[in-house]
Enzyme design. Structure first.
Site, mmCIF file in Angstrom:
data_model
loop_
_atom_site.group_PDB
_atom_site.id
_atom_site.type_symbol
_atom_site.label_atom_id
_atom_site.label_comp_id
_atom_site.label_asym_id
_atom_site.label_seq_id
_atom_site.Cartn_x
_atom_site.Cartn_y
_atom_site.Cartn_z
ATOM 1 N N HIS A 58 19.992 -72.268 -8.420
ATOM 2 C CA HIS A 58 21.071 -73.180 -8.832
ATOM 3 C C HIS A 58 21.186 -74.383 -7.891
ATOM 4 C CE1 HIS A 58 22.947 -70.875 -12.179
ATOM 5 N NE2 HIS A 58 22.332 -69.879 -11.571
ATOM 6 N N GLY A 82 13.600 -63.407 -21.558
ATOM 7 C CA GLY A 82 14.898 -62.950 -21.078
ATOM 8 C C GLY A 82 14.876 -62.286 -19.725
ATOM 9 N N GLY A 114 14.209 -63.847 -16.785
ATOM 10 C CA GLY A 114 14.421 -64.764 -15.675
ATOM 11 C C GLY A 114 13.130 -65.295 -15.089
ATOM 12 N N SER A 146 11.271 -67.577 -16.777
ATOM 13 C CA SER A 146 11.107 -68.879 -17.413
ATOM 14 C C SER A 146 10.036 -68.910 -18.490
ATOM 15 C CB SER A 146 10.835 -69.972 -16.374
ATOM 16 O OG SER A 146 11.219 -71.216 -16.908
ATOM 17 N N GLU A 199 14.830 -78.879 -23.016
ATOM 18 C CA GLU A 199 15.706 -77.730 -22.783
ATOM 19 C C GLU A 199 17.174 -78.156 -22.757
ATOM 20 O OE1 GLU A 199 15.628 -73.493 -20.752
ATOM 21 O OE2 GLU A 199 13.876 -74.753 -21.060
ATOM 22 N N ASP A 252 11.874 -75.145 -13.184
ATOM 23 C CA ASP A 252 10.983 -74.258 -13.927
ATOM 24 C C ASP A 252 9.756 -74.991 -14.448
ATOM 25 O OD1 ASP A 252 12.942 -72.423 -13.410
ATOM 26 O OD2 ASP A 252 13.738 -72.382 -15.451
#
Length: 385
Positions: free
Chosen positions: A35, A125, A127, A129, A163, A175
């Protein structure tokens, strides 16, 4: 799995002719830096050996049609009708890339349509990417086929725009950058403000270390509210502190931030500021002392995500705690959070014992049986056929 062969075979089955080429791009593991990308900060991911492949064939009209091994029916759209509002579902990822290429200067009025067929070994799903792997493979394929000659940092921006605008997930550029810029046995140290990237040797194999992924099989979705709420908190914190982004803050700014912000916003800010520093510390330590010395930064990153950013889930915490109790150099959740995967850096010979310990711990808690596998730092997007 031979993704490229499967993509070429699937193309021939769906469209009744051979493709003219095939391209692939990897998923990624983020070693550290969560993040921080949309806060203009630092990240340190690497491309993995699970890949997405796309086979491409030309058309004599202006229709783009896409089929895949994970969807029942193909989806098609005319290039003149290619807008974010016209795209939905899984096809928004590859078709969104075609639209985003136009937003980055490609003259889509003078290109012909294509048929695409996509297959992938990147878990969805988890994580890792899977979305960026699709976007990067398609971006590279269309860039080459249409003769656009965009560089890889620009193609990463194309994937991010697809995205953000088409899929609706407010993700940063990490990513796609990892998928496009990755190299074997190396991580991509990326400054998300300048987009300067430095490829750093990891040396896991040379030091007898493996990177174990624990896919909790708790699925997450970045377009959902939790991710967007965290990003909004970061932006609110930056505004309140009078900076362009949280990248502009240092550790010694945190007392002022705590005095000005409510507790929740402060903890979101503290995670980003300390995580940026952990990325810098990890890269420095890796260069100076090797991968066996980076564990404390991985462990601290997980605590910060669990307590300050509040994006972990009980299954991720259990995976990390079990890894730490069974000899891991370091462990943390990876990816956007609210599910997905944890990673553990551990000596090769301890991988079987850790795998058994995690399966047993999950069973004792009544959690779904996780998927566990090792990944290897691998080459980024490329043409394969």
């Amino acid at each position: 799995m031979n993704e490229v062969a499967d993509a070429m075979h699937g193309f021939a089955e769906w469209y009744g002719r051979r493709p003219i080429g095939a391209w692939s791009a990897p998923g990624r593991v983020n070693l550290i830096g969560e993040h921080t990308d949309y806060n203009d900060g630092f990240v340190f991911p690497f491309a993995i050996d699970q890949r997405t492949a796309v086979a491409l064939g030309d058309r004599d009209d202006r229709v783009i049609r896409v089929a895949s091994s994970f969807a029942a029916e193909p989806v098609q759209v005319h290039l003149d009708e290619l807008t974010p509002d016209a795209l939905e579902g899984w096809a928004a990822y590859p078709l969104g890339v075609a639209w985003a290429l136009g937003e980055h200067g490609a003259d889509l009025e003078h290109v012909r349509g294509v048929d695409l067929y996509i297959t992938s070994s990147v878990p969805i799903g988890a994580g890792l990417s899977s979305s960026a792997a699709i976007e990067s493979a398609v971006a590279l394929a269309l860039d080459e086929h249409w003769g656009l000659n965009l560089d890889r940092p620009t193609l990463a921006k194309v994937g991010q725009l697809a995205e953000n605008r088409v899929v609706g997930a407010p993700t940063g550029i990490m990513d796609q950058s990892a998928s496009l810029l990755g190299e074997a046995d190396a991580g991509v140290f990326l400054d998300c403000r300048s987009l300067d990237a430095d490829v750093i040797p990891l040396g896991f194999a040379a030091h007898g270390l493996s990177l174990l992924v624990v896919d909790t099989r708790v699925e997450h979705a970045h377009a959902s509210g939790g991710y967007a709420a965290r990003r909004a908190s970061c932006e609110a914190g930056a505004r309140a502190l009078g900076v362009e982004s949280l990248r502009d803050l240092r550790l010694d700014d945190l007392p002022r931030a705590q005095a000005l912000l409510d507790d929740e916003t402060f903890r979101r800010v503290r995670h980003v500021v300390t995580e940026d520093q952990r990325v810098l510390d990890t890269v420095r330590t890796l260069r100076e002392r090797g991968p066996g010395a980076i564990g404390p930064f991985l462990d601290a990153s997980h605590v910060s995500m669990r307590d300050d950013f509040e994006i972990s889930v009980p299954e991720l915490d259990l995976a990390v705690e079990t890894a730490q109790a069974n000899g891991a150099v370091g462990a943390r959740m990876t990816g956007g959070g609210f599910g997905g995967s944890a990673i553990a850096l551990i000596a090769d010979e301890l991988v079987p014992d850790l795998t058994r310990a995690i399966r047993s711990a999950f069973a004792e808690r009544g959690y779904r049986d996780p998927s566990l596998f090792t990944v290897h730092p691998s080459q980024g997007a490329r043409r394969d056929a």
